[in-house]
Design an enzyme around this catalytic site. Structure first.
Site, PDB file in Angstrom:
ATOM      1  N   LYS A 176      15.911  21.704 -10.051  1.00 18.89           N
ATOM      2  CA  LYS A 176      15.152  20.614 -10.433  1.00 18.89           C
ATOM      3  C   LYS A 176      15.843  19.588 -11.230  1.00 18.89           C
ATOM      4  CE  LYS A 176      11.421  19.843 -10.294  1.00 18.89           C
ATOM      5  NZ  LYS A 176      10.172  20.225 -11.128  1.00 18.89           N
ATOM      6  N   ASN A 208      14.531  16.334 -13.197  1.00 18.68           N
ATOM      7  CA  ASN A 208      13.259  15.682 -13.521  1.00 18.68           C
ATOM      8  C   ASN A 208      13.519  14.178 -14.071  1.00 18.68           C
ATOM      9  OD1 ASN A 208      11.798  18.175 -12.682  1.00 18.68           O
ATOM     10  ND2 ASN A 208      11.930  18.980 -14.709  1.00 18.68           N
ATOM     11  N   HIS A 241       0.584  -0.930   0.056  1.00 22.05           N
ATOM     12  CA  HIS A 241      -0.080  -0.140  -0.045  1.00 22.05           C
ATOM     13  C   HIS A 241       0.853   1.204   0.118  1.00 22.05           C
ATOM     14  CE1 HIS A 241      -3.427  -2.616   1.017  1.00 22.05           C
ATOM     15  NE2 HIS A 241      -2.599  -3.245   1.991  1.00 22.05           N
ATOM     16  N   GLU A 269       9.132   8.899 -16.894  1.00 13.50           N
ATOM     17  CA  GLU A 269       7.828   9.520 -16.940  1.00 13.50           C
ATOM     18  C   GLU A 269       7.212   9.333 -18.361  1.00 13.50           C
ATOM     19  OE1 GLU A 269       8.281  13.325 -13.756  1.00 13.50           O
ATOM     20  OE2 GLU A 269       8.245  13.575 -15.885  1.00 13.50           O
ATOM     21  N   LYS A 277      -1.628  -3.176 -39.369  1.00 11.93           N
ATOM     22  CA  LYS A 277      -0.117  -2.842 -39.285  1.00 11.93           C
ATOM     23  C   LYS A 277       0.286  -1.785 -38.575  1.00 11.93           C
ATOM     24  CE  LYS A 277      -0.227  -4.087 -43.711  1.00 11.93           C
ATOM     25  NZ  LYS A 277      -1.303  -5.113 -43.457  1.00 11.93           N
ATOM     26  N   SER A 316      14.496  22.268 -15.293  1.00 14.81           N
ATOM     27  CA  SER A 316      13.331  23.221 -15.315  1.00 14.81           C
ATOM     28  C   SER A 316      13.711  24.339 -16.080  1.00 14.81           C
ATOM     29  CB  SER A 316      12.789  23.233 -13.781  1.00 14.81           C
ATOM     30  OG  SER A 316      11.881  24.439 -14.182  1.00 14.81           O
TER      31      SER A 316
END
Length: 462
Positions: A287, A289, A160, A294, A329, A281
């Site tokens: 930053k 990233n 969790h 992502e 295709k 950034s």
């Protein structure tokens, strides 16, 4: 549409379609990438036609040389692709006729575009299975390198996304080695099933010419010819199996990408991604990233979408061929391209990333991660039923929460106030290193088990 294109259709059609019909009907814009497979299939077919006496050896040799010239022109970018000629098959045949003349017209004896496209596409998808296997092997090697470097590094295991029990970094990396091994087995299974040849089934009913389908199957690396001509030209299960395998593999990539995004955040700092796979950034100089991770996570949707799209195309088609199947295709090409890109990017990220051992250990030592070890100790050493041990441990966790400390920071008298049988040696199981070292069951997180699994995987992947 040009007169030559109408000639390819034969005398049935006197007038060409207008521009809209030409645009919706043509597939050369994307099926041109089947050129190597189309030419390989045509060469095998021509050789068989000559071997069975259906065409002359001289015609077969002219076709062979002409097809090699066509392939060379395509590879060097000198081939004049024509939308008016619809697809790669007609483009190749038209150019072959320009090069060798009359023998080109004999190439299509005892076959149809239906079995021709079926064999071309099957060969292409088979190649993609092989490439996916190679790429997955490289990714497993990168993960194995990380596992070996941190076989005994402790980190939190999560359920969790909450701290559950300590595990080792090596154990976590090996979990993905296992996942990608299953992906490889799925691609291998799909490849084995698709490795049968539809060539020679013609439009749908086979042919009256005395062809040798075993010869063409062997020449193209297939195990055998397909047994039913209707099924052979109508089947796209091979593409669907590839897409299904790719979708599951993509899901695994996305799960790993998600972990890398979380782990590289300032809140976790479990790993540092190299500059190769990070961006900055435009306004926030601090930053870093994890854009590659992502993008992998996002591109997976295109692979899932291709799987659903082709299932939708095929679901309502009666036997045998319908023009709907021309839509098989583009979806598959895009999915394969994005899968290979995602695999390459993930391999690079995993190989270059640096795990922060100290932060991993600090996180593993927080969140009462050894509570289960305490409960197990109460069962093993004091003979408590597990449910009673669970209750005692829960009370001690509540005490530690009230005092803003972790379990090892409680005193013996604190613990004995909850259960007077607790002894000083309880502290031996409360350290995270002791916890992971004790998980020696097969497949467990103990460094001894992790190193054994690493040794086995080295043998498998070498």
């Amino acid at each position: 549409m040009t007169k030559s294109a109408n000639t390819m259709w034969g005398g049935r059609f006197a007038a060409g379609p207008d521009a809209i019909m030409e645009a919706i009907n043509a597939s050369i814009g994307y099926d041109r990438r089947l050129a190597p497979q189309d030419i390989a299939g045509s060469r095998a077919h021509a050789a068989m036609l000559a071997a069975t006496g259906i065409i002359s050896d001289n015609d077969a040799e002219a076709i062979r040389e002409g097809l090699l010239t066509v392939l060379s022109e395509i590879e060097t970018g000198d081939f004049p692709f024509s939308t008016a000629l619809e697809d790669i098959h007609m483009n190749v045949e038209a150019r072959l006729k320009e090069l060798v003349g009359e023998p080109a017209g004999r190439l299509h004896t005892a076959r149809s575009r239906n079995d021709q496209v079926a064999v071309d596409f099957r060969l292409w998808v088979r190649d993609q299975c092989d490439q996916a296997d190679e790429a997955l092997n490289a990714l497993q090697q990168a993960l194995l390198g990380q596992a070996e470097a941190g076989a005994d590094w402790v980190m939190p295991g999560f359920t969790h996304l909450q701290t559950a029990q300590p595990v080792t970094w090596g154990h976590h990396m090996l979990a993905y080695v296992e996942m990608f091994a299953r992906d490889r087995s799925r691609f291998a299974d799909a490849r084995a099933r698709m490795n049968t040849s539809p060539l020679g089934c013609a439009a749908l009913a086979g042919t009256s010419f005395p062809i040798d389908r075993d010869m063409t199957a062997k020449a193209l690396g297939f195990d055998r010819p397909m047994s039913n001509s209707l099924d052979a030209v109508a089947d796209r299960d091979f593409a669907l199996e590839f897409l299904a395998s790719a979708s599951i593999c993509a899901m695994h990539l996305s799960r790993l990408a998600e972990e890398l995004v979380i782990w590289s955040s300032a809140q976790f700092r479990f790993v540092k991604m190299s500059d190769k796979w990070s961006t900055g950034s435009s306004i926030m100089p601090q930053k870093r990233n994890p854009d590659a991770a992502e993008l992998i996570r996002a591109k997976i949707g295109r692979i899932f979408g291709a799987n659903v799209a082709l299932m939708t195309v095929m679901k309502g088609l009666p036997l045998t061929y319908s023009k709907d199947m021309q839509e098989d295709k583009e979806q598959t090409f895009d999915a394969a391209d994005n899968l290979m890109l995602a695999l390459a990017a993930m391999t690079g990220m995993v190989a270059d990333m640096t795990a922060n051992r100290d932060n991993l250990k600090a996180a593993a030592s927080s969140g009462f991660s050894t509570a289960t070890d305490l409960a197990d100790w109460l069962v093993r050493e004091l003979g408590l039923p597990f449910r009673d041990a669970h209750h005692v441990t829960g009370s001690l966790v509540a005490m530690a929460e009230d005092r803003a400390c972790d379990l090892p920071e409680l005193t013996l008298s604190d613990m004995q106030s909850v259960h007077d049988g607790i002894r000083p040696d309880v502290f031996d199981v409360l350290g995270v290193e002791n916890s992971v070292a004790s998980r020696t069951s097969y497949g467990g997180t103990a460094p001894s088990q992790v190193r054994a699994q690493i040794a086995q995987w080295k043998d498998v992947l070498k």
